[in-house]
Design a protein around this motif. Structure first.
Motif, PDB file in Angstrom:
ATOM      1  N   GLU A  33       3.868   5.000  -8.088  1.00 44.08           N
ATOM      2  CA  GLU A  33       3.557   6.337  -8.588  1.00 44.08           C
ATOM      3  C   GLU A  33       3.262   7.259  -7.411  1.00 44.08           C
ATOM      4  OE1 GLU A  33       1.640   5.239 -12.940  1.00 44.08           O
ATOM      5  OE2 GLU A  33       0.361   6.153 -11.424  1.00 44.08           O
ATOM      6  N   LEU A  34       3.756   8.494  -7.516  1.00 48.33           N
ATOM      7  CA  LEU A  34       3.493   9.503  -6.500  1.00 48.33           C
ATOM      8  C   LEU A  34       3.228  10.821  -7.203  1.00 48.33           C
ATOM      9  CD1 LEU A  34       3.485  10.262  -3.427  1.00 48.33           C
ATOM     10  CD2 LEU A  34       5.860  11.002  -3.770  1.00 48.33           C
ATOM     11  N   ALA A  35       2.033  11.369  -6.991  1.00 47.82           N
ATOM     12  CA  ALA A  35       1.719  12.694  -7.526  1.00 47.82           C
ATOM     13  C   ALA A  35       1.948  13.729  -6.436  1.00 47.82           C
ATOM     14  CB  ALA A  35       0.285  12.749  -8.015  1.00 47.82           C
ATOM     15  N   ILE A  36       2.714  14.744  -6.758  1.00 48.01           N
ATOM     16  CA  ILE A  36       2.903  15.902  -5.877  1.00 48.01           C
ATOM     17  C   ILE A  36       1.861  16.926  -6.291  1.00 48.01           C
ATOM     18  CG2 ILE A  36       4.475  17.705  -5.112  1.00 48.01           C
ATOM     19  CD1 ILE A  36       5.341  14.872  -4.279  1.00 48.01           C
ATOM     20  N   THR A  37       0.962  17.248  -5.379  1.00 46.46           N
ATOM     21  CA  THR A  37      -0.214  18.065  -5.734  1.00 46.46           C
ATOM     22  C   THR A  37      -0.417  19.163  -4.695  1.00 46.46           C
ATOM     23  OG1 THR A  37      -1.623  16.445  -4.601  1.00 46.46           O
ATOM     24  CG2 THR A  37      -1.376  16.198  -6.984  1.00 46.46           C
ATOM     25  N   GLU A  38       0.515  20.089  -4.643  1.00 48.19           N
ATOM     26  CA  GLU A  38       0.339  21.223  -3.733  1.00 48.19           C
ATOM     27  C   GLU A  38      -0.914  22.008  -4.119  1.00 48.19           C
ATOM     28  OE1 GLU A  38       2.165  21.085  -1.291  1.00 48.19           O
ATOM     29  OE2 GLU A  38       4.168  20.422  -1.857  1.00 48.19           O
ATOM     30  N   HIS A  39      -1.425  22.786  -3.179  1.00 47.14           N
ATOM     31  CA  HIS A  39      -2.526  23.688  -3.499  1.00 47.14           C
ATOM     32  C   HIS A  39      -2.015  24.721  -4.504  1.00 47.14           C
ATOM     33  CE1 HIS A  39      -5.119  22.106  -0.317  1.00 47.14           C
ATOM     34  NE2 HIS A  39      -4.004  21.982   0.384  1.00 47.14           N
ATOM     35  N   VAL A  40      -2.746  24.863  -5.584  1.00 44.33           N
ATOM     36  CA  VAL A  40      -2.267  25.674  -6.700  1.00 44.33           C
ATOM     37  C   VAL A  40      -2.074  27.133  -6.266  1.00 44.33           C
ATOM     38  CG1 VAL A  40      -4.593  26.248  -7.546  1.00 44.33           C
ATOM     39  CG2 VAL A  40      -2.672  26.135  -9.153  1.00 44.33           C
ATOM     40  N   PRO A  41      -0.970  27.781  -6.689  1.00 42.31           N
ATOM     41  CA  PRO A  41      -0.841  29.215  -6.418  1.00 42.31           C
ATOM     42  C   PRO A  41      -1.939  29.999  -7.134  1.00 42.31           C
ATOM     43  CG  PRO A  41       1.237  28.275  -7.206  1.00 42.31           C
ATOM     44  CD  PRO A  41       0.182  27.247  -7.424  1.00 42.31           C
ATOM     45  N   LEU A  42      -2.440  31.029  -6.477  1.00 41.56           N
ATOM     46  CA  LEU A  42      -3.528  31.824  -7.028  1.00 41.56           C
ATOM     47  C   LEU A  42      -3.035  33.222  -7.363  1.00 41.56           C
ATOM     48  CD1 LEU A  42      -6.380  30.819  -4.537  1.00 41.56           C
ATOM     49  CD2 LEU A  42      -5.977  29.903  -6.841  1.00 41.56           C
ATOM     50  N   LEU A  43      -3.451  33.712  -8.499  1.00 45.02           N
ATOM     51  CA  LEU A  43      -3.088  35.067  -8.892  1.00 45.02           C
ATOM     52  C   LEU A  43      -3.539  36.063  -7.824  1.00 45.02           C
ATOM     53  CD1 LEU A  43      -4.151  34.871 -12.643  1.00 45.02           C
ATOM     54  CD2 LEU A  43      -1.803  35.079 -11.804  1.00 45.02           C
ATOM     55  N   GLY A  44      -2.652  36.963  -7.450  1.00 44.52           N
ATOM     56  CA  GLY A  44      -2.958  37.939  -6.415  1.00 44.52           C
ATOM     57  C   GLY A  44      -2.724  37.436  -5.010  1.00 44.52           C
ATOM     58  N   ASP A  45      -2.397  36.159  -4.853  1.00 41.44           N
ATOM     59  CA  ASP A  45      -2.096  35.557  -3.545  1.00 41.44           C
ATOM     60  C   ASP A  45      -3.136  35.893  -2.483  1.00 41.44           C
ATOM     61  OD1 ASP A  45       0.266  34.357  -4.488  1.00 41.44           O
ATOM     62  OD2 ASP A  45       1.427  36.179  -4.128  1.00 41.44           O
ATOM     63  N   PRO A  46      -4.420  35.529  -2.714  1.00 41.40           N
ATOM     64  CA  PRO A  46      -5.454  35.841  -1.723  1.00 41.40           C
ATOM     65  C   PRO A  46      -5.411  34.944  -0.489  1.00 41.40           C
ATOM     66  CG  PRO A  46      -6.407  34.581  -3.511  1.00 41.40           C
ATOM     67  CD  PRO A  46      -4.987  34.873  -3.911  1.00 41.40           C
ATOM     68  N   ASP A  47      -4.627  33.861  -0.537  1.00 41.35           N
ATOM     69  CA  ASP A  47      -4.638  32.878   0.553  1.00 41.35           C
ATOM     70  C   ASP A  47      -3.216  32.639   1.038  1.00 41.35           C
ATOM     71  OD1 ASP A  47      -4.909  30.758   2.271  1.00 41.35           O
ATOM     72  OD2 ASP A  47      -5.925  29.428   0.851  1.00 41.35           O
ATOM     73  N   PRO A  48      -2.867  33.083   2.255  1.00 35.82           N
ATOM     74  CA  PRO A  48      -1.501  32.900   2.759  1.00 35.82           C
ATOM     75  C   PRO A  48      -1.194  31.455   3.132  1.00 35.82           C
ATOM     76  CG  PRO A  48      -2.867  33.882   4.463  1.00 35.82           C
ATOM     77  CD  PRO A  48      -3.695  33.849   3.215  1.00 35.82           C
ATOM     78  N   ARG A  49      -2.216  30.600   3.210  1.00 33.34           N
ATOM     79  CA  ARG A  49      -1.999  29.213   3.638  1.00 33.34           C
ATOM     80  C   ARG A  49      -1.784  28.278   2.448  1.00 33.34           C
ATOM     81  NH1 ARG A  49      -5.389  26.327   6.205  1.00 33.34           N
ATOM     82  NH2 ARG A  49      -3.917  25.409   7.670  1.00 33.34           N
ATOM     83  N   PHE A  56       6.577  29.860  -6.797  1.00 28.27           N
ATOM     84  CA  PHE A  56       6.424  28.782  -7.768  1.00 28.27           C
ATOM     85  C   PHE A  56       7.702  28.449  -8.524  1.00 28.27           C
ATOM     86  CE2 PHE A  56       5.655  27.630 -12.226  1.00 28.27           C
ATOM     87  CZ  PHE A  56       5.186  26.333 -12.034  1.00 28.27           C
ATOM     88  N   PRO A  57       8.477  29.421  -9.020  1.00 24.72           N
ATOM     89  CA  PRO A  57       9.671  29.044  -9.788  1.00 24.72           C
ATOM     90  C   PRO A  57      10.630  28.139  -9.008  1.00 24.72           C
ATOM     91  CG  PRO A  57       9.156  31.339 -10.176  1.00 24.72           C
ATOM     92  CD  PRO A  57       8.262  30.887  -9.057  1.00 24.72           C
ATOM     93  N   PRO A  86     -13.604  30.604 -11.346  1.00 21.13           N
ATOM     94  CA  PRO A  86     -13.635  30.880 -12.790  1.00 21.13           C
ATOM     95  C   PRO A  86     -12.538  31.820 -13.261  1.00 21.13           C
ATOM     96  CG  PRO A  86     -15.864  30.884 -11.913  1.00 21.13           C
ATOM     97  CD  PRO A  86     -14.937  30.772 -10.729  1.00 21.13           C
ATOM     98  N   GLU A  87     -12.200  32.803 -12.443  1.00 19.54           N
ATOM     99  CA  GLU A  87     -11.204  33.785 -12.856  1.00 19.54           C
ATOM    100  C   GLU A  87      -9.786  33.226 -12.868  1.00 19.54           C
ATOM    101  OE1 GLU A  87     -11.403  34.215  -8.336  1.00 19.54           O
ATOM    102  OE2 GLU A  87     -12.733  33.647  -9.996  1.00 19.54           O
ATOM    103  N   MET A  88      -9.583  32.035 -12.324  1.00 21.90           N
ATOM    104  CA  MET A  88      -8.257  31.432 -12.248  1.00 21.90           C
ATOM    105  C   MET A  88      -8.024  30.357 -13.309  1.00 21.90           C
ATOM    106  SD  MET A  88      -6.779  32.927  -9.640  1.00 21.90           S
ATOM    107  CE  MET A  88      -7.274  33.924  -8.205  1.00 21.90           C
TER     108      MET A  88
END
Length: 249
Positions: A33-49, A56-57, A86-88
């Protein structure tokens, strides 16, 4: 090691390697088993890293294709590593319910108000805030395990009474809610002061289920020796190490 549930790639913007390279390495290493778990995209893209929302698409399309291509050879699990913001939370639910991201990991890299970097904490009050954020996130019922619970040791360094108090709060709630905790081989591999052995010695006082994951950010990280080192630490302390992880339907 038969499974890894914490894996990043070049899509996270601070990792390298294509998704298929990780899959091929997992097959070479005998993973089931292998889970692909990228850092979740955040609304407004506050984090470029991390992956940006408009990326996402394309990412999701590629991952869906690979899940089908390797079906029957390797179980590939769609997941995301998330902070408790909380807002996400509604957007996190959307990824699970509409796109099939069945594994959501809590990895609290920053404070829930986006102010403090939890890799660089230096004050006791910051540790208390970290513990409160983690516990608030776990109480949502949204997250399937807690990644690198002792991540603050990267900056705080000394396992003093304030650090012990923070970890006691977290471990007690993980026991109450029966949420697995992770020994993180990435921190071990890159000598970031987590997993911190005294933390995990204290973990013996709780009924915890533990996972060892590579938290791979390069293909070579996936099956690096630090994975086995973390497994050996868990076993030497008599911790309840689990694999496979039950994945939500």
């Amino acid at each position: 090691m038969t499974a890894n549930y914490h894996t990043h790639s070049r899509w996270c913007h601070h990792g390298t390697g294509e998704l298929e390279e990780y899959i091929l390495r997992a097959l070479e290493g005998g993973l089931q088993e292998l889970a692909i778990t990228e850092h979740v995209p955040l609304l407004g893209d506050p984090d470029p890293r991390r992956m940006q929302y408009d990326e996402f698409p394309a990412f999701n399309e590629e991952l869906d294709r690979l899940v089908e291509q390797y079906r029957g050879k390797l179980r590939i699990i769609k997941g995301f590593e998330c902070e408790y913001y909380p807002e996400m939370l509604d957007s996190y639910r959307k990824f699970r319910e509409e796109y099939g991201y069945r594994l959501l990991i809590l990895g609290q890299h920053r404070s829930s108000d986006h102010v403090w970097d939890n890799f660089a904490l230096t004050q006791p009050g910051q540790l208390a805030r970290y513990a409160d954020d983690v516990c608030a996130g776990l109480r949502t019922g949204m997250f399937d395990f807690l990644a690198h619970p002792d991540v603050f040791m990267a900056g705080y360094k000394v396992y003093d009474r304030y650090a012990k108090s923070a970890m006691a709060q977290i471990f007690a709630l993980c026991q109450e809610l029966d949420i697995p905790v992770e020994l993180n081989a990435n921190g071990q591999h890159y000598k970031r002061n987590y997993p911190c052995p005294p933390v995990w010695e204290d973990a013996r006082a709780y009924r915890l289920r533990c996972l060892v994951n590579s938290d791979a950010h390069t293909v070579d990280d996936l099956l690096c020796p630090s994975v086995e080192e973390c497994a050996a630490l868990a076993d030497s302390l008599g911790l309840c190490r689990i694999s496979p992880l039950a994945i939500r339907p």
